[in-house]
Write an enzyme that holds these catalytic residues in place. Sequence first.
Site, PDB file in Angstrom:
ATOM      1  N   ASP A 188      -1.988  17.019 -32.800  1.00  0.00           N
ATOM      2  CA  ASP A 188      -0.485  17.569 -32.412  1.00  0.00           C
ATOM      3  C   ASP A 188       0.220  17.815 -33.728  1.00  0.00           C
ATOM      4  O   ASP A 188       1.523  17.422 -33.871  1.00  0.00           O
ATOM      5  CB  ASP A 188       0.346  16.273 -31.847  1.00  0.00           C
ATOM      6  CG  ASP A 188      -0.483  16.048 -30.376  1.00  0.00           C
ATOM      7  OD1 ASP A 188      -1.273  16.721 -29.925  1.00  0.00           O
ATOM      8  OD2 ASP A 188       0.069  15.260 -29.584  1.00  0.00           O
TER       9      ASP A 188
ATOM     10  N   LYS B  40      -2.647  19.309 -24.126  1.00  0.00           N
ATOM     11  CA  LYS B  40      -2.396  17.720 -23.686  1.00  0.00           C
ATOM     12  C   LYS B  40      -1.310  17.734 -22.946  1.00  0.00           C
ATOM     13  O   LYS B  40      -0.045  17.759 -23.887  1.00  0.00           O
ATOM     14  CB  LYS B  40      -3.124  16.862 -24.293  1.00  0.00           C
ATOM     15  CG  LYS B  40      -2.387  16.519 -25.641  1.00  0.00           C
ATOM     16  CD  LYS B  40      -3.174  15.581 -26.355  1.00  0.00           C
ATOM     17  CE  LYS B  40      -2.351  15.073 -27.489  1.00  0.00           C
ATOM     18  NZ  LYS B  40      -1.003  14.407 -27.350  1.00  0.00           N
TER      19      LYS B  40
ATOM     20  N   CYS C 145       0.689   9.369 -30.234  1.00  0.00           N
ATOM     21  CA  CYS C 145      -0.779  10.105 -29.834  1.00  0.00           C
ATOM     22  C   CYS C 145      -1.720   9.987 -30.428  1.00  0.00           C
ATOM     23  O   CYS C 145      -2.898   9.906 -29.764  1.00  0.00           O
ATOM     24  CB  CYS C 145      -0.240  11.789 -29.918  1.00  0.00           C
ATOM     25  SG  CYS C 145       1.046  12.069 -28.470  1.00  0.00           S
TER      26      CYS C 145
HETATM   27  C1  C5J Z   1       3.134  12.703 -30.478  1.00  0.00           C
HETATM   28  C2  C5J Z   1       5.349  12.088 -29.742  1.00  0.00           C
HETATM   29  N1  C5J Z   1       2.479  13.704 -30.697  1.00  0.00           N
HETATM   30  N2  C5J Z   1       5.459  11.148 -30.527  1.00  0.00           N
HETATM   31  N3  C5J Z   1       4.151  12.850 -29.734  1.00  0.00           N
HETATM   32  O1  C5J Z   1       2.688  11.466 -31.006  1.00  0.00           O
HETATM   33  O2  C5J Z   1       6.207  11.946 -28.783  1.00  0.00           O
END
Ligand code: C5J
Length: 220
Positions: free
Chosen positions: A24, A129, A162
Amino acid sequence: MAIASALPFPFALDTSRVGLVVIDMQRDFLEPGGFGESLGNDVRPLQAIVPTVATLIAGFRQAGRPVIHTRECHAPDLSDCPQPKLARGAPGMRIGDPGPMGRILIRGEPGAEIVPELAPLPGEIVLDKPGKGAFHATPLQAELRRLGLTQLVLAGVTTEVCVQTTMREANDRGYECLLAQDATESYFPEFKAATLAMIRAQGAIVGWTAGTDAILEALA
Ligand code: C5J
């Protein structure tokens, strides 16, 4: 090749069965005006790891090992976004709302793209995702099997959300997981520190941690 400095004890890197999963590293989490900032976070600590993540990716590419990228995002009609996820938090902008980088966390919008410095190469796997974990509602497990991977090095953001969720999912599926501790970041330093500690606690109950330089030295 063992990574002697890995914690809680040396990690036996299998250079023929390891792949990199970069979680991400999207504009919505790293850039001003995105989802992360709308939740009240300072995005600068996340921006600061981009060069380290780039080094890690370059090392895996040079070694001929797979690099898998994930993006947390949703279908434009939000059909894959559970109502509680939509409603939770107190963001200035919610998932699907229009923002400076397009609709927040929506597939295909500029904000959902990976930052240009870490752009996937043609042929690399990019998984969208809808959840925090990269195994939920994605073909990740099938891709890992197809590639013959048994070990995963993880990087990306955010450490305790994540990245950790994906690492736990992978650990439960039998993958040996190593978190590149300087190639992951949180909006909350104390959450990152706690995550690193809990991952390697109790004899690597979730996995190992090590620095990018040590990982790449073992890989080369
Ligand atoms: C991720 C989030 N990618 N913190 N998303 O960690 O909402």
